[in-house]
Design an enzyme around this catalytic site. Structure first.
Site, PDB file in Angstrom:
ATOM      1  N   ASP A 168      -2.108   9.424 -10.519  1.00  0.00           N
ATOM      2  CA  ASP A 168      -2.040   8.386 -11.557  1.00  0.00           C
ATOM      3  C   ASP A 168      -0.605   8.164 -12.000  1.00  0.00           C
ATOM      4  O   ASP A 168      -0.182   7.021 -12.249  1.00  0.00           O
ATOM      5  CB  ASP A 168      -2.894   8.787 -12.760  1.00  0.00           C
ATOM      6  N   ASN A 218      -2.900  13.037  -3.885  1.00  0.00           N
ATOM      7  CA  ASN A 218      -3.977  13.493  -4.764  1.00  0.00           C
ATOM      8  C   ASN A 218      -4.461  14.888  -4.366  1.00  0.00           C
ATOM      9  O   ASN A 218      -4.716  15.744  -5.227  1.00  0.00           O
ATOM     10  CB  ASN A 218      -5.149  12.506  -4.717  1.00  0.00           C
ATOM     11  N   HIS A 255      -5.057  14.620  -9.080  1.00  0.00           N
ATOM     12  CA  HIS A 255      -5.211  13.206  -9.442  1.00  0.00           C
ATOM     13  C   HIS A 255      -4.292  12.799 -10.596  1.00  0.00           C
ATOM     14  O   HIS A 255      -3.928  11.629 -10.725  1.00  0.00           O
ATOM     15  CB  HIS A 255      -6.667  12.920  -9.804  1.00  0.00           C
ATOM     16  N   GLU A 278      -4.556   2.532  -4.374  1.00  0.00           N
ATOM     17  CA  GLU A 278      -3.102   2.459  -4.211  1.00  0.00           C
ATOM     18  C   GLU A 278      -2.658   1.115  -3.640  1.00  0.00           C
ATOM     19  O   GLU A 278      -1.541   0.984  -3.134  1.00  0.00           O
ATOM     20  CB  GLU A 278      -2.619   3.592  -3.305  1.00  0.00           C
ATOM     21  N   ASP A 298       0.856  -1.190   0.000  1.00  0.00           N
ATOM     22  CA  ASP A 298       0.000   0.000   0.000  1.00  0.00           C
ATOM     23  C   ASP A 298       0.890   1.237   0.000  1.00  0.00           C
ATOM     24  O   ASP A 298       1.810   1.345   0.819  1.00  0.00           O
ATOM     25  CB  ASP A 298      -0.896   0.000   1.236  1.00  0.00           C
TER      26      ASP A 298
END
Length: 376
Positions: free
Chosen positions: A268, A259, A264, A294, A251
């Site tokens: 990505d 973010n 965002h 994630e 994680d």
């Protein structure tokens, strides 16, 4: 097991819709050898009936050539030696050789001379699946010329018992039929080539569909559905005693903050960068999938708990050295990981629950670390 809702058996049946060139090549080769075998049987039958007048050395030499060339031809095709050649089926040289044997047999006949040449027509049709119009016309012309030379030799060396006019008429009919087969065969070859192109496109489309069914759109990694299939296969191997495997839940830490702070688009980008980085760090045969957001999972065949922990720790350390500061991104993105090893007889859910708990321990103890499952 399923791939995007399509079972493995269904995928195999769908793949058979596309043309397997190697399989077709072998079938074609066996068909050519069958023509050779039929001609050998016909030659022996004509000799047994007393219709074939060839010296014994010539007869046995002819049969030896048919048998030897057939075995050598099959050996070449079955071994795949010719696979990268311009014309891997060797149709033209094999057809030319068979034509020569037809003419030798025809030379030893009188009334039934044309019977030894009848196999040339199915031979021409057969090789039309591999040869173009030019090669087929050359074969037809060679057959016509060879027939004429054979008749000339027969007349000059031992005469003929059939009317020369009738022999000439049979030669003319044979030549015209050969040319018509060559023209028809060129059309068949054109259809085959167009079919091959369409089947290649179909095979590519099927691979793309399968890839879409098992891949995550953003990172290109395996998706949850496919990694669950991988885990079931690994479970079967482990339960059979073949080799163990372990999993690692990963994680990315504080991903929501990335973010929020950078947008965002940067989130990505970090996910894609991590996917590339992790794949480059894994062994051949290891699996990496994105579970969502994630969260990622590593499936490590032939790894016990200690080995899996080493893999996860190496990934954590090397990923921690990655910085996006120069690109006006987050200075550092750490990860937390939980490692668990499969225990024979348990379910995949039980294995993943232990890995998830180990991940919880890693995050609750400060993040940016690897924790292994709690041993019983």
């Amino acid at each position: 097991m399923k791939d995007g809702g399509i079972k493995d058996g269904e995928w195999r049946r769908v793949r058979r819709l596309t043309v397997n060139e190697q399989r077709l090549l072998r079938r074609h080769g066996r068909a050519l050898v069958s023509v050779s075998g039929l001609h050998a049987l016909l030659t022996m039958l004509l000799w047994w009936m007393g219709a074939l007048h060839l010296p014994a050395p010539v007869l046995w030499g002819l049969l030896a050539v048919l048998a030897g060339s057939a075995m050598l031809y099959l050996l070449f095709l079955e071994s795949g030696v010719t696979a990268e050649w311009r014309e891997p089926s060797l149709s033209f040289p094999m057809a030319t050789l068979l034509l020569c044997t037809f003419l030798v047999t025809a030379y030893g006949l009188d009334e039934a001379r044309i019977s030894a040449l009848m196999l040339f027509f199915p031979l021409l049709l057969l090789v039309s699946f591999r040869l173009g119009a030019g090669a087929l016309l050359v074969l037809a012309l060679l057959a016509s010329l060879g027939y004429a030379v054979m008749l000339t030799l027969a007349w000059s060396l031992h005469g003929v018992r059939v009317s020369p006019v009738l022999e000439a008429l049979m030669w003319l009919v044979f030549s015209l039929v050969s040319l018509s087969f060559a023209v028809t065969g060129s059309g068949v070859n054109g259809l085959r080539r167009r079919l091959a192109v369409k089947n290649l496109a179909l095979a590519d489309a099927l691979e793309q569909v399968r890839d879409l069914a098992i891949r995550d759109d953003l990172t290109g990694l395996f998706n949850r559905r496919h990694i669950m299939e991988v885990l079931e296969r690994q479970k079967g191997l482990a339960d059979s005693g073949i080799y163990p495997f372990s999993v690692c839940y990963v994680d990315l830490d504080y991903f929501k903050a990335i973010n929020d702070a950078f947008g965002h688009g940067w989130g990505d980008r970090v996910l894609r960068d991590f996917a590339e980085h992790a794949l480059a760090d894994l062994r051949e045969g290891d699996y990496l999938a994105r579970l969502g957001g994630e969260e990622f999972i590593l499936v490590l065949p032939q790894s016990d708990l200690d080995g899996a922990e080493l893999v996860a720790e190496r990934l954590r350390r090397r990923w921690g050295e990655r910085s996006f500061r120069a690109l006006n991104g987050p200075p550092k993105v750490s990860l937390s990981a939980g490692v668990a090893s499969y225990r024979v007889g348990e379910t995949i859910d039980q294995l993943l629950a232990r890995a998830d708990h180990a991940l919880y321990l890693a995050k609750s103890s400060g993040r940016d670390r690897v924790r292994r499952e709690v041993q019983p």
